[in-house]
Design a protein around this motif. Structure first.
Motif, PDB file in Angstrom:
ATOM      1  N   SER A  24       0.832  -1.202   0.000  1.00 13.31           N
ATOM      2  CA  SER A  24       0.000   0.000   0.000  1.00 13.31           C
ATOM      3  C   SER A  24       0.866   1.250   0.000  1.00 13.31           C
ATOM      4  CB  SER A  24      -0.917  -0.001   1.232  1.00 13.31           C
ATOM      5  OG  SER A  24      -1.441   1.288   1.440  1.00 13.31           O
ATOM      6  N   ALA A  25       1.904   1.221   0.812  1.00  8.55           N
ATOM      7  CA  ALA A  25       2.758   2.404   0.937  1.00  8.55           C
ATOM      8  C   ALA A  25       3.584   2.643  -0.334  1.00  8.55           C
ATOM      9  CB  ALA A  25       3.677   2.249   2.144  1.00  8.55           C
ATOM     10  N   LEU A  28       3.000   4.841  -6.699  1.00 13.94           N
ATOM     11  CA  LEU A  28       3.370   5.954  -7.583  1.00 13.94           C
ATOM     12  C   LEU A  28       4.006   7.072  -6.784  1.00 13.94           C
ATOM     13  CD1 LEU A  28       0.144   5.966  -9.761  1.00 13.94           C
ATOM     14  CD2 LEU A  28       2.439   5.330 -10.517  1.00 13.94           C
ATOM     15  N   ASN A  30       6.204   6.810  -4.498  1.00 20.09           N
ATOM     16  CA  ASN A  30       7.645   6.595  -4.393  1.00 20.09           C
ATOM     17  C   ASN A  30       8.341   6.739  -5.728  1.00 20.09           C
ATOM     18  OD1 ASN A  30       6.000   4.948  -2.516  1.00 20.09           O
ATOM     19  ND2 ASN A  30       7.982   4.556  -1.572  1.00 20.09           N
ATOM     20  N   ILE A 101      -8.573  10.136  -4.067  1.00 20.19           N
ATOM     21  CA  ILE A 101      -7.241   9.680  -4.500  1.00 20.19           C
ATOM     22  C   ILE A 101      -7.354   8.633  -5.596  1.00 20.19           C
ATOM     23  CG2 ILE A 101      -5.050   8.621  -3.830  1.00 20.19           C
ATOM     24  CD1 ILE A 101      -5.439   9.580  -1.045  1.00 20.19           C
ATOM     25  N   TYR A 105      -5.550   8.500  -9.103  1.00 21.86           N
ATOM     26  CA  TYR A 105      -4.428   7.555  -9.060  1.00 21.86           C
ATOM     27  C   TYR A 105      -4.537   6.555 -10.209  1.00 21.86           C
ATOM     28  CZ  TYR A 105      -0.854   5.053  -6.296  1.00 21.86           C
ATOM     29  OH  TYR A 105       0.303   4.500  -5.836  1.00 21.86           O
ATOM     30  N   PHE A 226       2.658  11.826   4.197  1.00 17.35           N
ATOM     31  CA  PHE A 226       1.300  11.284   4.307  1.00 17.35           C
ATOM     32  C   PHE A 226       0.965  10.408   3.124  1.00 17.35           C
ATOM     33  CE2 PHE A 226       0.563  14.564   7.486  1.00 17.35           C
ATOM     34  CZ  PHE A 226      -0.219  13.855   8.380  1.00 17.35           C
ATOM     35  N   PHE A 227       1.250  10.942   1.939  1.00 12.87           N
ATOM     36  CA  PHE A 227       0.867  10.218   0.736  1.00 12.87           C
ATOM     37  C   PHE A 227       1.633   8.914   0.607  1.00 12.87           C
ATOM     38  CE2 PHE A 227       0.763   9.195  -3.746  1.00 12.87           C
ATOM     39  CZ  PHE A 227      -0.573   9.383  -4.031  1.00 12.87           C
ATOM     40  N   SER A 228       2.945   8.996   0.796  1.00  6.77           N
ATOM     41  CA  SER A 228       3.765   7.826   0.537  1.00  6.77           C
ATOM     42  C   SER A 228       3.537   6.710   1.556  1.00  6.77           C
ATOM     43  CB  SER A 228       5.238   8.220   0.513  1.00  6.77           C
ATOM     44  OG  SER A 228       6.004   7.148   0.033  1.00  6.77           O
ATOM     45  N   LEU A 229       3.295   7.095   2.817  1.00 10.30           N
ATOM     46  CA  LEU A 229       3.086   6.059   3.824  1.00 10.30           C
ATOM     47  C   LEU A 229       1.613   5.668   3.938  1.00 10.30           C
ATOM     48  CD1 LEU A 229       5.580   7.317   6.549  1.00 10.30           C
ATOM     49  CD2 LEU A 229       5.856   5.336   5.074  1.00 10.30           C
ATOM     50  N   SER A 230       0.782   6.180   3.049  1.00 13.48           N
ATOM     51  CA  SER A 230      -0.669   5.884   3.052  1.00 13.48           C
ATOM     52  C   SER A 230      -1.336   6.280   4.365  1.00 13.48           C
ATOM     53  CB  SER A 230      -0.946   4.392   2.793  1.00 13.48           C
ATOM     54  OG  SER A 230      -0.371   3.961   1.608  1.00 13.48           O
ATOM     55  N   MET A 233      -5.887   8.781   6.146  1.00 19.22           N
ATOM     56  CA  MET A 233      -7.242   8.569   5.645  1.00 19.22           C
ATOM     57  C   MET A 233      -7.790   7.185   5.984  1.00 19.22           C
ATOM     58  SD  MET A 233      -6.541   6.461   3.061  1.00 19.22           S
ATOM     59  CE  MET A 233      -7.992   6.502   2.007  1.00 19.22           C
ATOM     60  N   SER A 321      -1.010  -0.421  -4.282  1.00 18.98           N
ATOM     61  CA  SER A 321      -1.483   0.743  -3.535  1.00 18.98           C
ATOM     62  C   SER A 321      -2.954   1.012  -3.804  1.00 18.98           C
ATOM     63  CB  SER A 321      -0.700   1.996  -3.935  1.00 18.98           C
ATOM     64  OG  SER A 321       0.650   1.823  -3.656  1.00 18.98           O
ATOM     65  N   LEU A 325      -6.644   1.497  -1.364  1.00 18.09           N
ATOM     66  CA  LEU A 325      -7.601   2.597  -1.399  1.00 18.09           C
ATOM     67  C   LEU A 325      -9.018   2.070  -1.628  1.00 18.09           C
ATOM     68  CD1 LEU A 325      -5.343   4.945  -3.463  1.00 18.09           C
ATOM     69  CD2 LEU A 325      -6.293   5.529  -1.237  1.00 18.09           C
ATOM     70  N   MET A 389      -5.899  14.798   3.573  1.00 12.98           N
ATOM     71  CA  MET A 389      -4.975  13.940   4.331  1.00 12.98           C
ATOM     72  C   MET A 389      -4.387  14.632   5.561  1.00 12.98           C
ATOM     73  SD  MET A 389      -2.907  11.293   1.996  1.00 12.98           S
ATOM     74  CE  MET A 389      -3.011  12.043   0.418  1.00 12.98           C
TER      75      MET A 389
HETATM   76  N1  TRP Z   1       1.094   5.314  -0.639  1.00 17.40           N
HETATM   77  C1  TRP Z   1       0.726   5.162  -2.006  1.00 17.40           C
HETATM   78  C2  TRP Z   1       1.843   5.704  -2.883  1.00 17.40           C
HETATM   79  O1  TRP Z   1       2.862   6.077  -2.402  1.00 17.40           O
HETATM   80  C3  TRP Z   1      -0.591   5.788  -2.334  1.00 17.40           C
HETATM   81  C4  TRP Z   1      -1.655   5.386  -1.390  1.00 17.40           C
HETATM   82  C5  TRP Z   1      -2.193   4.174  -1.252  1.00 17.40           C
HETATM   83  C6  TRP Z   1      -2.239   6.164  -0.408  1.00 17.40           C
HETATM   84  N2  TRP Z   1      -3.095   4.160  -0.234  1.00 17.40           N
HETATM   85  C7  TRP Z   1      -3.140   5.369   0.291  1.00 17.40           C
HETATM   86  C8  TRP Z   1      -2.061   7.466  -0.047  1.00 17.40           C
HETATM   87  C9  TRP Z   1      -3.854   5.871   1.335  1.00 17.40           C
HETATM   88  C10 TRP Z   1      -2.789   7.971   1.011  1.00 17.40           C
HETATM   89  C11 TRP Z   1      -3.658   7.192   1.705  1.00 17.40           C
HETATM   90  O2  TRP Z   1       1.705   5.755  -4.059  1.00 17.40           O
END
Ligand code: TRP
Length: 449
Positions: A24-25, A28, A30, A101, A105, A226-230, A233, A321, A325, A389
């Protein structure tokens, strides 16, 4: 009751959970965002700020999310509701965020599939800029690839927690690691690649000597954590809800954060040396992956093979990932609306696909439609990364720090006192003061600009 148990899956092992959560983390965020953000924000300076934020805010928030999930065994909305009705809205923000997202995404995910298919068919992309612009402006193609990407995501989620999500991550994530290392080795051994490595590891503080520049770097780095570690949300509330009691949450959070950061840095090592070796600009922005890289591959011996390998690895990362979501909303439908998993996933996917069509078309036919001066696609990314987020994360810290309480969280984190919580004090300080303060300050300064 029986039905509920059947449809609400479980991860089969700690390892399976770590693979799924890392899947999940790693995405895209990264491979696509991290390299171009660092390229635009002073290279190593961005990398350092990112790592500090990941440790100071990322790890504690991740721990808190997983503990809420495992404690309640529910989706984000159900989870907050069951702990304190007045905070149900935090879960609602999360579910809305998942819609926002995933709808954009999967548009980028669709682009990735298009590139794989193009390279695979042996087509040489001689004019990468023209190719990319023609493709994203087309009224039909991006929509079709977006639908295909959503269909694949939906298919995995229908498979369930252990047989769909966990199993696919256990295959895709290790494959991704091997593939990225292959590309990194190729990239760093290019003559002239050294400059790219330097750019990425030696900070150039002259890039951040004004208040504006510094606050831009800080905001981008925070959004990226926030985005990269999911986080922020409820994705990890949902995954946490499928966990057995004996899983060590602390260890898991360190491993997931470390692996995610490692892949982001490897992505930088895969991309930056090649960009420098062939004389391209590191600050090319979002086009770095889709325009600059194909040019790099084009001018490289055996480039087309590396191109295929690279885009397949991006695809694996993106799918594992997007699955998380979709799972957030699906789990809400299963728990609260009592729908079947299959119906929930398909229904939710259809709505997300529908919203995504507008995002896909906002590069071409719908490009003139502007919301506050930015396109539909940009509005969706702005809404999720810079508003929903961080707000979700902020309220979550307040909730855990002051409402649910550090002691309740730590009871869950320690599996009822069985596992020692070494960093409890730090966790508490971060939840109550550091994380909310950083989020608030950055949030306010960015709005003032
Ligand atoms: N973390 C993912 C990425 O780096 C995107 C992602 C997946 C995400 N699940 C999420 C971001 C939940 C925020 C919340 O591409």
């Amino acid at each position: 009751m029986k039905n509920e148990k059947q449809s609400r899956g479980k991860f089969s092992s700690s390892f399976g959970f770590i693979m799924a959560a890392t899947g999940s983390a790693v995405g895209l965020g990264n491979l696509w965002k991290f390299p171009y953000l660092s390229g635009q924000n002073g290279g190593a300076v961005f990398v350092i700020v990112y790592i500090i934020f990941a440790l100071a805010i990322g790890v504690p928030i991740m721990l808190a999310e997983m503990s809420i999930g495992r404690k309640t065994k529910l989706n984000p909305i159900g989870a907050y509701k069951s702990l304190n009705k007045r905070f149900t809205f935090i879960g609602v923000i999360g579910v809305i965020c998942a819609f926002v997202i995933l709808s954009y995404y999967s548009v980028i995910g669709g682009w990735v599939i298009k590139y794989i298919v193009t390279f695979f068919s042996g087509t040489h992309i001689s004019d990468a800029t023209g190719f990319f612009n023609n493709f994203i402006k087309s009224p039909v193609e991006p929509v079709i690839w977006h639908i295909i990407f959503m269909a694949i995501t939906c298919f995995i989620v229908i498979g369930g927690v252990s047989k769909g999500i966990e199993k696919s991550s256990k295959i895709m994530l290790p494959a991704l690691f091997i593939l990225i290392i292959v590309v990194v080795i190729r990239s760093v051994t290019l003559s002239g690649g050294l400059e790219g490595i330097k750019y990425f590891i030696i900070p150039d503080f002259s890039k951040v000597n004004s208040f504006d520049e510094l606050s831009k770097v800080l905001l981008s780095a925070m959004g990226q954590v926030f985005f990269s570690l999911s986080l922020g949300m409820g994705a990890l509330i949902t995954y946490g809800s499928y966990l057995k009691k004996d899983v060590n949450l602390q260890k898991s959070s360190y491993i997931i954060t470390a692996l995610d950061t490692l892949v982001a840095i490897l992505a930088g090592f895969a991309i930056m040396p090649a960009v420098f070796a062939f004389g391209f600009e590191p600050s090319a922005g979002p086009g770095l992956l889709f325009v600059t890289l194909p040019k790099v591959f084009e001018s490289m011996p055996l480039g087309i093979i590396f191109a295929i390998v690279f885009f397949i690895l991006v695809f694996f990362a993106a799918v594992s990932s997007s699955v998380s979501l979709l799972e957030v909303v699906t789990s809400y439908c299963i728990d609260n609306l009592k729908w079947s998993r299959k119906f929930s996933s398909i229904f939710v996917s259809l709505i997300m696909t529908f919203i995504g069509v507008f995002a896909a078309l906002s590069f071409g036919p719908l490009g003139n439609i502007k919301i506050f001066g930015i396109t539909i696609f940009e509005s969706l990314t702005f809404l999720s990364d810079k508003i929903l987020m961080p707000i979700g994360g902020l309220f979550m810290c307040i909730f855990v720090g002051y409402v649910w309480g550090i002691d309740n969280a730590s009871e869950e984190i320690t599996s009822g006192g069985k596992i020692k919580f070494r960093w409890k004090k730090l966790f508490s300080i971060s939840m109550k003061y550091i994380a909310p303060a950083i989020i608030l300050i950055i949030f306010i300064t960015s709005f003032l600009q």
